[in-house]
Design a protein around this motif. Structure first.
Motif, PDB file in Angstrom:
ATOM      1  N   VAL A 173     100.349  25.711  28.840  1.00  0.00           N
ATOM      2  CA  VAL A 173      99.966  27.061  29.274  1.00  0.00           C
ATOM      3  C   VAL A 173      98.466  27.102  29.555  1.00  0.00           C
ATOM      4  O   VAL A 173      97.658  26.729  28.715  1.00  0.00           O
ATOM      5  N   LEU A 174      98.108  27.548  30.762  1.00  0.00           N
ATOM      6  CA  LEU A 174      96.706  27.661  31.145  1.00  0.00           C
ATOM      7  C   LEU A 174      96.171  29.069  30.894  1.00  0.00           C
ATOM      8  O   LEU A 174      95.075  29.238  30.391  1.00  0.00           O
ATOM      9  N   GLN A 175      96.969  30.094  31.230  1.00  0.00           N
ATOM     10  CA  GLN A 175      96.500  31.474  31.119  1.00  0.00           C
ATOM     11  C   GLN A 175      97.664  32.400  30.810  1.00  0.00           C
ATOM     12  O   GLN A 175      98.764  32.200  31.321  1.00  0.00           O
ATOM     13  N   VAL A 176      97.395  33.403  29.972  1.00  0.00           N
ATOM     14  CA  VAL A 176      98.362  34.462  29.684  1.00  0.00           C
ATOM     15  C   VAL A 176      97.699  35.779  30.055  1.00  0.00           C
ATOM     16  O   VAL A 176      96.550  36.022  29.687  1.00  0.00           O
ATOM     17  N   ALA A 177      98.416  36.605  30.796  1.00  0.00           N
ATOM     18  CA  ALA A 177      97.875  37.905  31.206  1.00  0.00           C
ATOM     19  C   ALA A 177      98.989  38.940  31.196  1.00  0.00           C
ATOM     20  O   ALA A 177     100.160  38.606  31.387  1.00  0.00           O
ATOM     21  N   GLN A 178      98.603  40.170  30.947  1.00  0.00           N
ATOM     22  CA  GLN A 178      99.578  41.253  30.994  1.00  0.00           C
ATOM     23  C   GLN A 178     100.049  41.427  32.434  1.00  0.00           C
ATOM     24  O   GLN A 178      99.255  41.352  33.366  1.00  0.00           O
ATOM     25  N   ALA A 179     101.340  41.638  32.589  1.00  0.00           N
ATOM     26  CA  ALA A 179     101.917  41.740  33.930  1.00  0.00           C
ATOM     27  C   ALA A 179     101.482  43.027  34.625  1.00  0.00           C
ATOM     28  O   ALA A 179     101.156  44.026  33.983  1.00  0.00           O
ATOM     29  N   HIS A 180     101.486  42.970  35.949  1.00  0.00           N
ATOM     30  CA  HIS A 180     101.225  44.148  36.775  1.00  0.00           C
ATOM     31  C   HIS A 180     102.390  45.116  36.592  1.00  0.00           C
ATOM     32  O   HIS A 180     103.500  44.719  36.238  1.00  0.00           O
ATOM     33  N   VAL A 181     102.155  46.388  36.854  1.00  0.00           N
ATOM     34  CA  VAL A 181     103.188  47.418  36.701  1.00  0.00           C
ATOM     35  C   VAL A 181     104.445  47.069  37.498  1.00  0.00           C
ATOM     36  O   VAL A 181     105.567  47.311  37.051  1.00  0.00           O
ATOM     37  N   SER A 182     104.268  46.464  38.648  1.00  0.00           N
ATOM     38  CA  SER A 182     105.422  46.113  39.481  1.00  0.00           C
ATOM     39  C   SER A 182     106.299  45.031  38.851  1.00  0.00           C
ATOM     40  O   SER A 182     107.448  44.868  39.225  1.00  0.00           O
TER      41      SER A 182
END
Length: 197
Positions: A173-182
């Motif tokens: 895993v390189l990066q974890v981010a909260q998903a966009h609303v879509s």
């Protein structure tokens, strides 16, 4: 509120507690701290803070004291993580412009069931050369039973980022981010994987 009288049982219990306790002596630290010989400024609206600082041995200044040591919200923790991937790609990711190549939905799973399922999914996606996958955790149910210990809202939502930061997934895993609303917003995460070598 009316005061209740002690029953014979209550008195007996209190007597047993008193019989097993010892008198505490003042420590030398307390005596020094509350030494009556310390001269204090005359109390007044302007000198009250100064007098308090002399008594308590604290510096005088505009600080309001230490902030509460509360764990940050999970979305704040993820947002503050350093960006490991290309900035341009990360910007597209945050705006929902990159399309996930795989998706897993962990709704309704227990922690014991979700962890191996997530691990298998992420490791297989990396082995297949996928770069971006979507992990849907859901926002969680609000279930506070009113106990003295607060219950976390969204157990999987809080646990998944932690799992992604430990082995064996940490290595892919390189990066974890909260998903966009879509793509699910606060109930989903983008997981950007390292290149397969």
């Amino acid at each position: 509120m009316k005061r209740r009288r002690l029953t014979a049982e209550d008195r007996e219990l209190w007597d047993r507690v008193r019989a097993n306790t010892e008198r505490m002596e003042r420590s030398s630290l307390e005596v020094e701290r509350f030494d009556p010989d310390v001269s204090l400024p005359a109390p007044g609206p302007r000198n009250l803070r100064k007098a308090k600082s002399v008594i308590l041995g604290k510096p005088v200044g505009p600080s309001r004291g230490p902030a509460h040591n509360l764990a940050p919200a999970i979305h704040d923790h993820i947002r503050q993580a350093p960006v490991q991937m290309d900035q341009k790609s990360f910007g597209k990711l945050k705006r929902g412009k990159l399309r996930p190549e795989g998706k897993i939905d962990l709704h309704g799973m227990t922690l014991d069931r979700a962890h191996p399922v997530l691990t298998g999914f992420v490791m297989n996606a990396h082995a297949q050369g996928k770069r971006l996958v979507l992990v849907v955790t859901g926002k969680g149910k609000q279930r506070d039973e009113g106990g003295p210990i607060p219950v976390r809202h969204g157990v999987l939502r809080h646990q998944v980022p932690h799992w992604l930061q430990i082995q064996p997934m940490k290595s892919v895993v390189l990066q974890v981010a909260q998903a966009h609303v879509s793509h699910g917003g606060g109930g989903a995460y983008y997981v950007y994987l390292r290149r397969h070598r």
